[in-house]
Motif scaffolding. Structure first.
Motif, PDB file in Angstrom:
ATOM      1  N   ASN A  11       0.863  11.209  -2.926  1.00  0.00           N
ATOM      2  CA  ASN A  11       0.057  12.412  -3.169  1.00  0.00           C
ATOM      3  C   ASN A  11       0.256  12.783  -4.670  1.00  0.00           C
ATOM      4  N   THR A  54      -3.913   9.928  -0.054  1.00  0.00           N
ATOM      5  CA  THR A  54      -4.365  10.181   1.094  1.00  0.00           C
ATOM      6  C   THR A  54      -5.290  11.405   1.154  1.00  0.00           C
ATOM      7  N   VAL A  90       3.832  -0.676   3.571  1.00  0.00           N
ATOM      8  CA  VAL A  90       3.256  -0.210   3.549  1.00  0.00           C
ATOM      9  C   VAL A  90       4.203   1.199   2.951  1.00  0.00           C
ATOM     10  N   VAL A 102       5.208   5.406   3.123  1.00  0.00           N
ATOM     11  CA  VAL A 102       4.282   6.186   4.322  1.00  0.00           C
ATOM     12  C   VAL A 102       5.403   7.528   3.677  1.00  0.00           C
ATOM     13  N   GLY A 103       4.965   8.387   3.579  1.00  0.00           N
ATOM     14  CA  GLY A 103       6.039   9.762   3.641  1.00  0.00           C
ATOM     15  C   GLY A 103       7.781   9.056   2.875  1.00  0.00           C
ATOM     16  N   LEU A 154      -4.908  -0.167   5.671  1.00  0.00           N
ATOM     17  CA  LEU A 154      -3.679  -0.882   6.187  1.00  0.00           C
ATOM     18  C   LEU A 154      -3.459  -2.207   6.869  1.00  0.00           C
ATOM     19  N   ASP A 160       6.772  11.765  -4.446  1.00  0.00           N
ATOM     20  CA  ASP A 160       6.315  10.267  -4.593  1.00  0.00           C
ATOM     21  C   ASP A 160       7.083   9.881  -6.585  1.00  0.00           C
ATOM     22  N   ILE A 209      -8.829   4.845   5.189  1.00  0.00           N
ATOM     23  CA  ILE A 209      -6.593   4.466   5.610  1.00  0.00           C
ATOM     24  C   ILE A 209      -6.677   3.458   5.886  1.00  0.00           C
ATOM     25  N   ASN A 233       4.593  -2.834   7.673  1.00  0.00           N
ATOM     26  CA  ASN A 233       2.980  -2.733   8.343  1.00  0.00           C
ATOM     27  C   ASN A 233       2.534  -3.361   9.652  1.00  0.00           C
ATOM     28  N   CYS A 257       1.010  -1.320   0.115  1.00  0.00           N
ATOM     29  CA  CYS A 257       0.213  -0.267   0.114  1.00  0.00           C
ATOM     30  C   CYS A 257       0.804   0.926  -0.232  1.00  0.00           C
ATOM     31  N   ALA A 258       0.556   1.647  -1.022  1.00  0.00           N
ATOM     32  CA  ALA A 258       1.581   3.222  -1.197  1.00  0.00           C
ATOM     33  C   ALA A 258       0.679   4.599  -0.985  1.00  0.00           C
ATOM     34  N   PHE A 259       0.951   5.098  -0.044  1.00  0.00           N
ATOM     35  CA  PHE A 259       0.302   6.443  -0.014  1.00  0.00           C
ATOM     36  C   PHE A 259       1.091   7.545  -0.345  1.00  0.00           C
TER      37      PHE A 259
END
Length: 205
Positions: A28, A162, A180, A182-183, A174, A33, A170, A189, A24-26
């Motif tokens: 933007n 997100t 995952v 994140v940032g 997750l 990214d 979300i 995860n 899972c790639a959060f």
């Protein structure tokens, strides 16, 4: 470099995808990214893997532009089917609605041929934004997708913006992905629930 099962190592965002290859790639969709995804795609092309993008029908040219930006002959990659771009209308929303069973069957078929190059799937999950009554179907689909991935050497990156999905969804998303992003950092995860257990819990609600 190879893993214990003889498969060559796949990296994503500086981390290694070994046992777990459902991510899972959060994101933007900003430059940082896109750079992470570009590196993953470049590694795949250089390794002889097949890249498959699942995108908004309005954005089918975007992956082609990214390939050209990376210095590749996009037309040649597409003609040789080393890269493929499919729209949501032909995948997640085929027939005008989301059918989890049909999509899982499609994924299974896409990942089925053990003699074919490994697939690196990059799926923009924006198709689910604003779809009424879709939450439970989406979460169950993501959990069941782990059964498909566990039997295969392929990689699936599910990219979620997100800013477009609410917090409750979300959290559930997750719980259905073993890895995952994140940032810009890939990690195992801690919220992941194995699919059989997750589906059992969901059915007990």
């Amino acid at each position: 470099m190879v893993t214990d099962n003889g498969d060559d190592v796949v990296t994503f965002a500086g981390g290694i995808l070994d046992q777990h290859r459902h991510v899972c790639a959060f994101v933007n969709w900003q430059d940082e990214d896109l750079a992470v995804l570009d590196s993953f795609v470049r590694q795949g092309i250089e390794s002889g893997d097949r890249i498959v993008y699942l995108v908004d029908p309005a954005d089918v040219a975007e992956p082609v532009n990214r390939l050209q930006h990376l210095g590749y002959d996009a037309a040649d990659l597409l003609n040789r089917r080393q890269c493929e771009v499919q729209s949501w209308a032909d995948t997640y929303l085929n027939g005008g609605r989301f059918d989890p069973d049909a999509m899982l069957t499609l994924l299974d078929r896409m990942f089925d041929d053990q003699d074919s190059p490994r697939v690196r799937l990059v799926a923009n999950m924006g198709w689910a934004i604003g779809e009424p009554g879709l939450t439970d179907q989406l979460i169950e689909f993501e959990a069941r997708a782990n059964f498909v991935n566990l039997r295969r050497r392929h990689i699936a990156i599910c990219a979620y913006d997100t800013a477009q999905f609410d917090g409750a969804l979300i959290i559930d998303i997750l719980r259905t992905h073993p890895m995952v992003l994140v940032g810009g950092v890939l990690q195992e995860n801690p919220f992941f629930v194995p699919p059989a257990e997750f589906l059992r819990q969901k059915n007990l609600r």
